[in-house]
Design an enzyme around this catalytic site. Sequence first.
Site, PDB file in Angstrom:
ATOM      1  N   LYS A   8       0.850  -1.206   0.000  1.00  0.00           N
ATOM      2  CA  LYS A   8       0.000   0.000   0.000  1.00  0.00           C
ATOM      3  C   LYS A   8       0.872   1.237   0.000  1.00  0.00           C
ATOM      4  CE  LYS A   8       0.708   1.444   4.456  1.00  0.00           C
ATOM      5  NZ  LYS A   8       1.343   2.732   4.818  1.00  0.00           N
ATOM      6  N   ALA A  93      10.134  -2.903   6.420  1.00  0.00           N
ATOM      7  CA  ALA A  93      10.110  -1.645   7.183  1.00  0.00           C
ATOM      8  C   ALA A  93      10.215  -0.439   6.263  1.00  0.00           C
ATOM      9  CB  ALA A  93      11.237  -1.623   8.224  1.00  0.00           C
ATOM     10  N   ALA A  94       9.327  -0.392   5.267  1.00  0.00           N
ATOM     11  CA  ALA A  94       9.459   0.596   4.203  1.00  0.00           C
ATOM     12  C   ALA A  94       8.266   1.533   4.085  1.00  0.00           C
ATOM     13  CB  ALA A  94       9.666  -0.117   2.869  1.00  0.00           C
ATOM     14  N   GLY A  95       7.287   1.422   4.987  1.00  0.00           N
ATOM     15  CA  GLY A  95       6.108   2.289   4.903  1.00  0.00           C
ATOM     16  C   GLY A  95       5.090   1.823   3.887  1.00  0.00           C
ATOM     17  N   GLY A  97       3.495  -1.321   4.297  1.00  0.00           N
ATOM     18  CA  GLY A  97       2.597  -2.268   4.936  1.00  0.00           C
ATOM     19  C   GLY A  97       2.869  -3.725   4.617  1.00  0.00           C
ATOM     20  N   GLY A  98       4.100  -4.073   4.304  1.00  0.00           N
ATOM     21  CA  GLY A  98       4.398  -5.449   3.905  1.00  0.00           C
ATOM     22  C   GLY A  98       4.011  -6.485   4.956  1.00  0.00           C
ATOM     23  N   GLY A  99       4.431  -6.270   6.195  1.00  0.00           N
ATOM     24  CA  GLY A  99       4.113  -7.228   7.252  1.00  0.00           C
ATOM     25  C   GLY A  99       2.625  -7.317   7.522  1.00  0.00           C
ATOM     26  N   SER A 100       1.959  -6.159   7.529  1.00  0.00           N
ATOM     27  CA  SER A 100       0.503  -6.147   7.761  1.00  0.00           C
ATOM     28  C   SER A 100      -0.229  -6.842   6.619  1.00  0.00           C
ATOM     29  CB  SER A 100       0.017  -4.702   7.884  1.00  0.00           C
ATOM     30  OG  SER A 100       0.583  -4.070   9.015  1.00  0.00           O
ATOM     31  N   SER A 101       0.222  -6.607   5.399  1.00  0.00           N
ATOM     32  CA  SER A 101      -0.386  -7.264   4.246  1.00  0.00           C
ATOM     33  C   SER A 101      -0.194  -8.771   4.323  1.00  0.00           C
ATOM     34  CB  SER A 101       0.227  -6.717   2.954  1.00  0.00           C
ATOM     35  OG  SER A 101      -0.282  -7.398   1.834  1.00  0.00           O
ATOM     36  N   ASP A 133      -2.623  -1.425  10.403  1.00  0.00           N
ATOM     37  CA  ASP A 133      -2.695  -1.468   8.941  1.00  0.00           C
ATOM     38  C   ASP A 133      -3.280  -2.771   8.402  1.00  0.00           C
ATOM     39  OD1 ASP A 133      -1.592   1.028   8.776  1.00  0.00           O
ATOM     40  OD2 ASP A 133       0.393   0.368   8.122  1.00  0.00           O
TER      41      ASP A 133
END
Length: 290
Positions: A8, A93-95, A97-101, A133
Amino acid sequence: MRVKSYAKINWTLDVLYKREDGFHELRTIYQTVSLHDTLTLTETDGAIDIVCADARVPTDETNLVYRAAAKLREAAGVRSGARIEIEKRIPVAAGMGGGSSNAAATLLGLLRLWRVVMDETQLTSMAAELGSDVPLFLIGGTMLGIGRGEEVYPIAEVNCANLLLVNPGIAVSTAEAYKKLSRLTRQESPLIIPFTFFAAKDIHRLPLRARNDFEAVVFSDYPKIAEVKKSLIEAGARHALMSGSGATVYAVFDNQVTSENARDLMRARGYWAECAHTINRGQYKKTIFE
């Protein structure tokens, strides 16, 4: 089973005031984009196993994917386990939302794999408990996010074919970024939020009057991120903004040629850079399961 786990960006991000529960009240517009990780889910006899070739991603109980699987299994009373392999393309950790996705994709995938029936309210509540997120990735498309970002509401879709995502390889601490914010509103203050350009479907008349409240404090600590944004504007972007608390900066270009030229320029400077496009709710629902 293979599940796409989309990234995102934030078209806008306003941090309002610090709440009594310690969280900050947000107003943001989320947008899912075509960059994605891929999760491969396999049903097993009992354990939940996480596999990922990226050494930066934990594969133990601290991984949000593990926590999502464990939480769903407990809530649904499932005895089966799962092997979940994560193929990372979204920077960590790039803003974006990778982990949340990944966590949301795990919930959606395991509902099918374990043949669990759960109502939308319960699933959304579970996602919100995992992270602010996570709920947005249950829906996809263009969404208004309020509260700490976990309350999401579909709004008019923004279609953008020529996005460029650039990450300078800096890990920004979201907690530290929040601590350094000084320009907060009072809880009682009326809020004027730049949502009107979306209501008017004005995305093609950039530059937008949109902002990310984290930019000032993050750019101060990490000038290289500000340099990325400046370079993207100089490369012809009509709009560029940091996503979330950084460090990824996205840019909107007029066409594929200028977008790809800018991508090549940023890569030549040593940055991670990928062209992308928006994913609306219909595309999200249709393509998330391969």
